[in-house]
Design a protein around this motif. Sequence first.
Motif, PDB file in Angstrom:
ATOM      1  N   ILE A  34       0.824  -1.210   0.000  1.00  7.49           N
ATOM      2  CA  ILE A  34       0.000   0.000   0.000  1.00  7.49           C
ATOM      3  C   ILE A  34       0.851   1.251   0.000  1.00  7.49           C
ATOM      4  N   ILE A  35       1.922   1.255   0.779  1.00  6.17           N
ATOM      5  CA  ILE A  35       2.722   2.469   0.894  1.00  6.17           C
ATOM      6  C   ILE A  35       3.970   2.369   0.017  1.00  6.17           C
ATOM      7  N   MET A  36       4.634   1.234   0.058  1.00  2.00           N
ATOM      8  CA  MET A  36       5.808   1.052  -0.787  1.00  2.00           C
ATOM      9  C   MET A  36       5.350   0.703  -2.201  1.00  2.00           C
ATOM     10  N   ASP A  63       4.817  -1.399  -5.675  1.00  2.00           N
ATOM     11  CA  ASP A  63       4.452  -2.810  -5.833  1.00  2.00           C
ATOM     12  C   ASP A  63       5.648  -3.723  -5.993  1.00  2.00           C
ATOM     13  N   PRO A 110      10.079  -2.867   5.241  1.00  2.00           N
ATOM     14  CA  PRO A 110      10.831  -1.775   5.882  1.00  2.00           C
ATOM     15  C   PRO A 110      10.764  -1.731   7.402  1.00  2.00           C
ATOM     16  N   PRO A 125      17.686  -1.973   7.509  1.00  2.00           N
ATOM     17  CA  PRO A 125      18.373  -0.795   8.061  1.00  2.00           C
ATOM     18  C   PRO A 125      17.598   0.488   7.826  1.00  2.00           C
ATOM     19  N   LYS A 135      15.280   0.853 -12.078  1.00  3.44           N
ATOM     20  CA  LYS A 135      13.976   0.847 -12.717  1.00  3.44           C
ATOM     21  C   LYS A 135      13.980   1.693 -13.985  1.00  3.44           C
ATOM     22  N   ILE A 136      14.635   2.827 -13.941  1.00  5.51           N
ATOM     23  CA  ILE A 136      14.566   3.745 -15.075  1.00  5.51           C
ATOM     24  C   ILE A 136      15.630   3.417 -16.122  1.00  5.51           C
ATOM     25  N   PHE A 137      16.866   3.191 -15.674  1.00  8.85           N
ATOM     26  CA  PHE A 137      17.940   3.025 -16.650  1.00  8.85           C
ATOM     27  C   PHE A 137      18.391   1.576 -16.784  1.00  8.85           C
ATOM     28  N   GLY A 138      18.221   0.781 -15.768  1.00  5.47           N
ATOM     29  CA  GLY A 138      18.703  -0.588 -15.798  1.00  5.47           C
ATOM     30  C   GLY A 138      19.941  -0.746 -14.945  1.00  5.47           C
ATOM     31  N   GLU A 190      22.779  -1.924 -15.492  1.00  3.20           N
ATOM     32  CA  GLU A 190      24.086  -1.638 -16.069  1.00  3.20           C
ATOM     33  C   GLU A 190      24.470  -0.169 -15.929  1.00  3.20           C
TER      34      GLU A 190
END
Lengths: 408, 263
Positions: free
Chosen positions: B160-162, B164, B170, B176, B190-193, B195
């Motif tokens: 719900i908060i974090m 999917d 957490p 930590p 997620k955006i670039f990968g 690498e």
Amino acid sequence: MQHPNKLRPFFENLNFERDDNTMVINFGPQHPSAHGQLRLILELQGEQVVKALPDIGYLHRGIEKMAENMIYNEFLPTTDRLDYIASTSNNYAFALSVERLLDIEVPRRAQVIRTMLLELNRIISHLFFLATHALDVGAMSIFLYAFREREFAMDLMEDYCGARLTHSAVRIGGVPLDLPDGWLTSLTDFIDRLPEQIKLYEDLLTENRIWKMRLEDVGIVTPEQALSWGCSGIMLRGSGIKYDIRKEEPYELYSELDFDIPISDRCDSYGRYRLYMEEMKESIKILRQLIGMYHQTDSQLMAHAPKYISAPKEEIMTQNYALMQHFVLVTQGMRPPKGTVYAPTESPKGELGFFIRSEGEPYAYRLKCRAPSFFHTGILQDILPGTYLADVVTIIGSTNIVFGEVDR
Amino acid sequence: MRKYTPKDNVQKRAKYTDRFWVAPQVPRLEPEDEHFKAVVDAVSKSVNLLDSYVEIGQLVLHIEPEANIDALKTLRDDCGYTICSELSAIDYLAQDGEFEIFYQMLNINERKRVRVLTRIKENQAIESIVPLFDMAKFAEREMYDMFGIYVNNHPYLKRIIMPDDWEGYPLRKTYPLEGDEFASWYEVDKIFGKEYRDVIGPEIRDQARVDRYDTQRFARVGKEVPFGADPDSVDTTQTPIEYSDQFLVNYNKGPHKTLDKRK
């Protein structure tokens, strides 16, 4: 059919293109009337909402995790960031929980000041509600009028604690400062002026045809729903259930004060709007009584509990033992006894309470913030279906949710 | 020798504790109140009541995890506890390998509060209380999100908060405060990968760091002093390195600008 790639990740398992003639729209999280960071996924049949799914978490800062890694006094300023419209309510709810855990008595002057600040914060919060709610519905001038009065109330807060939004004006065991010179006069001026302003708002809105058409019978919360969803505050009283924690489980000076709890059995947004207006008048009444009570108190501001609370500054500067205690309390933090406490308070939004499990360490083992707005966001998924898209904005505004405390 | 730090509980701990100090316990009293006695009777008739006491004005009932529906139903229907105001868990995995789940109940007629506590093992699931209280639709999702406790028969058990696709829970004590490796690379991955981790580099969390090429926060650029030195003692009127030469084209150098040095 979605085609996810790196920049467009797969989206919540939702098919935006359907075979039936319902349409899925994404409301927020940056919508101006989403009151912060609410994202609603709405399924529409024509203009009617068939299914609503509130999606939260865009303002998550891990405040409960932070609480486990901070000493109690350190955590208090963090609570400002929960319901940032009325910070003192959060500070107070946290301080009250810890005080119940420590079993300490707060001096009377501190109690008077705290109750004053709580009620002043209630006025600030309700004015903010009125301003933004009216703006959402389309009444621009109310927004400006209400924000003007809110500025005066925030000036009072600034005169007392130096901050306008993140007050941290309450400490565990009392308040840090006495009221400055002339503060009570300014407060009297403010509460003398406010009733005519409230009358102005009511003249503009209460019998206003557009306002009534937008609010009446919109956002119906039945009493069963309100109970089942754990609603509190005006969401509960707006459904005809008379429960105000200030009255029923009194804390601070509320048992000695004379005030009424307005309720409404209309169960709709209009009834709740009326309650907000009435509650502001009750707060003014409470503040007037408190001004009289302030003069009958002596000057002690912090509780005397050397194991947990630092001594006053004069003692720290003159007595060795008080200085040692202060040093230990600042560097290591207080160690409350083992145990669990849940202290409910009536914040402007509803029942705000901190559940604290202490294992006798200077750090809370678990702190759960029971935020009223969290459940008031949840109830949206049950009350939105069946309403029209234009009413969604009214209903969100009417629940008066603040995302600082929804996401925590 | 390196100081031992437990891996199963990375929460901050007190640095100094008196060896002989024993933490006192908040008093746990027998229920004296007529109402609380009736509640204890009613609940002990319907489920196996492990323990009951009054702590800071609220009745605490310990039950078995399988009995949570029955106990809450008894409280709601027979004892008037119509509001469940809060529900969540406490992580005791490091000590006992268990979670403690609490349900905070409110009776608005008697103005009383009851806390129902139950303990489950790490991989044990608990039955959802959504049939009794709608608030569990959100609260149990949050519990699942934060602790990874599975709730059986919940209508929509998702984070719900974090986000999917988040990994890890957490609020567990093993997580930590500043997040794990997954958390620190979440956006980059997620955006670039994956690498691109080397290209973008780790997030800078040192608040005292001064980046002299930062175009946003340049107030301290050129005013750095060695560690421990008095800021007034250092001449800060001049920037120590002539970094402007590296980036700016100096147009005042004269007209004879030779692009090719071989000429």
